[in-house]
Scaffold this active site. Structure first.
Site, mmCIF file in Angstrom:
data_model
loop_
_atom_site.group_PDB
_atom_site.id
_atom_site.type_symbol
_atom_site.label_atom_id
_atom_site.label_comp_id
_atom_site.label_asym_id
_atom_site.label_seq_id
_atom_site.Cartn_x
_atom_site.Cartn_y
_atom_site.Cartn_z
ATOM 1 N N ARG A 70 0.823 -1.209 0.000
ATOM 2 C CA ARG A 70 0.000 0.000 0.000
ATOM 3 C C ARG A 70 0.854 1.255 0.000
ATOM 4 O O ARG A 70 0.414 2.305 -0.469
ATOM 5 C CB ARG A 70 -1.006 -0.031 1.146
ATOM 6 C CG ARG A 70 -2.181 -0.962 0.852
ATOM 7 C CD ARG A 70 -3.077 -1.165 2.058
ATOM 8 N NE ARG A 70 -2.403 -1.903 3.109
ATOM 9 C CZ ARG A 70 -2.297 -3.234 3.157
ATOM 10 N NH1 ARG A 70 -2.826 -3.965 2.218
ATOM 11 N NH2 ARG A 70 -1.665 -3.822 4.149
ATOM 12 N N GLU A 107 5.055 -8.492 13.781
ATOM 13 C CA GLU A 107 4.351 -8.952 14.973
ATOM 14 C C GLU A 107 3.898 -10.400 14.827
ATOM 15 O O GLU A 107 3.579 -11.057 15.801
ATOM 16 C CB GLU A 107 3.166 -8.038 15.316
ATOM 17 C CG GLU A 107 2.084 -7.935 14.262
ATOM 18 C CD GLU A 107 2.318 -6.858 13.210
ATOM 19 O OE1 GLU A 107 1.337 -6.455 12.586
ATOM 20 O OE2 GLU A 107 3.459 -6.436 12.978
#
Length: 187
Positions: A70, A107
């Protein structure tokens, strides 16, 4: 650009983000609450507001570097607004050799980013780094480190959304003390 115009652009961007962001539970893995900005970018007013606000936060730069994927969309639009070029920071294996690469932790796993080692001279260029979301800071730190290793100067990084409760900002600011890091919204 006046402070009022900058504030107005950021306010319009935050409103578009709040209106269009989609929450996707358990993606890309169980326990992760993914903030999908795709609907924000698919909305003409949302895309315009976000890219205008990010461009205004960019400062005096020579090149925009958008992080896969993005960040490519945002980076291209921001570069057009600022009248500069755009560089795609790609996930591993997407660019022809030779490349410079940096590994980092996410993460939910590990990954690698790459930029061309030939064809784009980054030495001494002031580069704005753009990404959609700041979570743990691994992706942004890897991108900045990669550009600096190639000789670029990275004075500014911008993101659309910063995830609450994760250490991304602290990780980036402690690794790059002179960096100006701007986030349009918290989530």
């Amino acid at each position: 650009m006046t402070d009022t115009q900058i504030t107005d652009a950021a306010d319009r961007a935050r409103a578009a983000i709040a209106r269009h962001t989609r929450l996707v539970p358990d993606f890309p893995s169980p326990g992760i609450a993914f903030k999908d900005l795709t609907p924000v970018l698919a909305d003409a007013e949302g895309l315009s507001a976000v890219t205008t606000a990010l461009a205004q936060a960019g400062g005096d730069i020579d090149l925009v570097a958008g992080i896969d994927a993005r960040g490519f969309l945002l980076g291209g639009a921001i570069a057009l607004q600022l009248g500069v070029g755009v560089l795609a920071i790609r996930k591993a294996g997407k660019l022809p050799p030779p490349v410079r690469s940096a590994d980092y932790d996410l993460e939910y796993g590990t990954a690698s980013l790459e930029v061309p080692a030939d064809g784009v001279d980054l030495h001494g260029r002031r580069v704005l780094v753009v990404d959609d979301v700041l979570a743990t800071g691994g992706t942004l730190n890897a991108a900045i480190g990669l550009l600096e290793a190639a000789g670029a100067v990275v004075p500014t990084a911008v993101v659309v959304m910063e995830i609450d409760g994760l250490p991304g900002r602290d990780a980036v600011e402690s690794a790059h003390r002179d960096l100006v890091l701007t986030s349009l919204a918290a989530g």
